[in-house]
Motif scaffolding. Sequence first.
Motif, PDB file in Angstrom:
ATOM      1  N   THR A  74      36.818  85.072 108.096  1.00 47.64           N
ATOM      2  CA  THR A  74      37.056  83.671 107.714  1.00 47.64           C
ATOM      3  C   THR A  74      36.900  82.715 108.834  1.00 47.64           C
ATOM      4  OG1 THR A  74      39.392  83.631 108.470  1.00 47.64           O
ATOM      5  CG2 THR A  74      38.914  84.169 106.004  1.00 47.64           C
ATOM      6  N   CYS A 122      40.883  80.575 104.287  1.00 49.58           N
ATOM      7  CA  CYS A 122      40.274  81.049 103.053  1.00 49.58           C
ATOM      8  C   CYS A 122      39.011  80.680 102.891  1.00 49.58           C
ATOM      9  CB  CYS A 122      41.276  80.512 102.015  1.00 49.58           C
ATOM     10  SG  CYS A 122      40.945  78.603 101.708  1.00 49.58           S
ATOM     11  N   ILE A 123      38.517  80.173 103.845  1.00 48.16           N
ATOM     12  CA  ILE A 123      36.846  79.834 103.799  1.00 48.16           C
ATOM     13  C   ILE A 123      36.139  80.865 104.753  1.00 48.16           C
ATOM     14  CG2 ILE A 123      35.079  78.079 104.423  1.00 48.16           C
ATOM     15  CD1 ILE A 123      37.059  75.846 103.568  1.00 48.16           C
ATOM     16  N   THR A 124      35.519  81.666 103.949  1.00 51.04           N
ATOM     17  CA  THR A 124      34.637  82.639 104.637  1.00 51.04           C
ATOM     18  C   THR A 124      33.444  82.092 105.225  1.00 51.04           C
ATOM     19  OG1 THR A 124      33.566  83.466 102.631  1.00 51.04           O
ATOM     20  CG2 THR A 124      35.819  84.506 103.230  1.00 51.04           C
TER      21      THR A 124
END
Lengths: 142, 182
Positions: A74, A122-124
């Motif tokens: 992330t 939560c942002i990969t």
Amino acid sequence: MKLQVASQLAIYSVLELIAEPNRQLTVADIAEKYAVSTNHLAKVMNVLGRAGIVRSVRGVGGGFQFCGNARRTTLLDIIELFEPRASLALQASDLGGRTAEAGALGIVLQEIDDTIRTTLGCITLATLRDLAVRERSKSRAA
Amino acid sequence: MKDRVKRAPAQARERARPSPKEAVAEPQASEAGTRLSVRAARPADIEAVTAIDAAATGLPKPAHWLELYQRQGASVAARVIFLVATPAEQSDRVLGFIVGEIRAWEFGSAPCGWVYALSVDPGARLRGVAETLLAAIAAEFRKAGMTKMRTMVARDDRLPMMFFRSEGMMAGPYIQLEKDLE
């Protein structure tokens, strides 16, 4: 909050590497695109290498290659390599001590910090790459 | 992985429409290569749906899922869409389910599709089931004229959050607020 230059460079560099996973890129290739010094970028790549996110390939055609999991790594994983946790959000000074007012302000700042960390956590890299692709398509269509 | 989404809030005034009763998507290979079908839920699916949800949440709630199933097309306030994914060649084996609702004007929001619940059998994960279900319900929302799809995820529910983000969902214009009632 403002991302440090090293964090931004690390994210951009990894995005460049995952765009073409089988190709190695040199520090000079990436530094030229983002108009930064190769020295600064080399330090950033060393940190990413020590974290096991990229590896350097020696020899002709060598350079850096992404070796992590783009669907699991992330933005927070990358940023925390360069910025201590405390620098992510707004910080109240020690002014106010243990007063109720200082506690109330701390609750609000903690809410902001939680939101920032949740979003970055939560942002990969794969999600950010897909978002960049959509942004590119939108700007071409415009 | 995947995925449980908490209930979308409040009431709506969307007119009732007939709910899909048959297959809503042709069998297709998921990203992971499994051939999947998506169809409207049937009463016989409720047991499997309850088991899949209970595996994720630890809380069996058969009455809740049955009530949702029965609300499909029955309410003038909201249109419920309840879909299940099965293997293409075994339409009675539920691998996962998704429940959504078309809601209008809650909190001033124009009509949009809410994804209310999404869960996949732990043994069927990493086969593209959740992606297939989300795409199917998005198609249903689109058919109903919706241009926006929403959901809510607990802040610390990292995997569902990563899943919805990977599907292109972004933070919306609303912030959920709450208060302890003492």
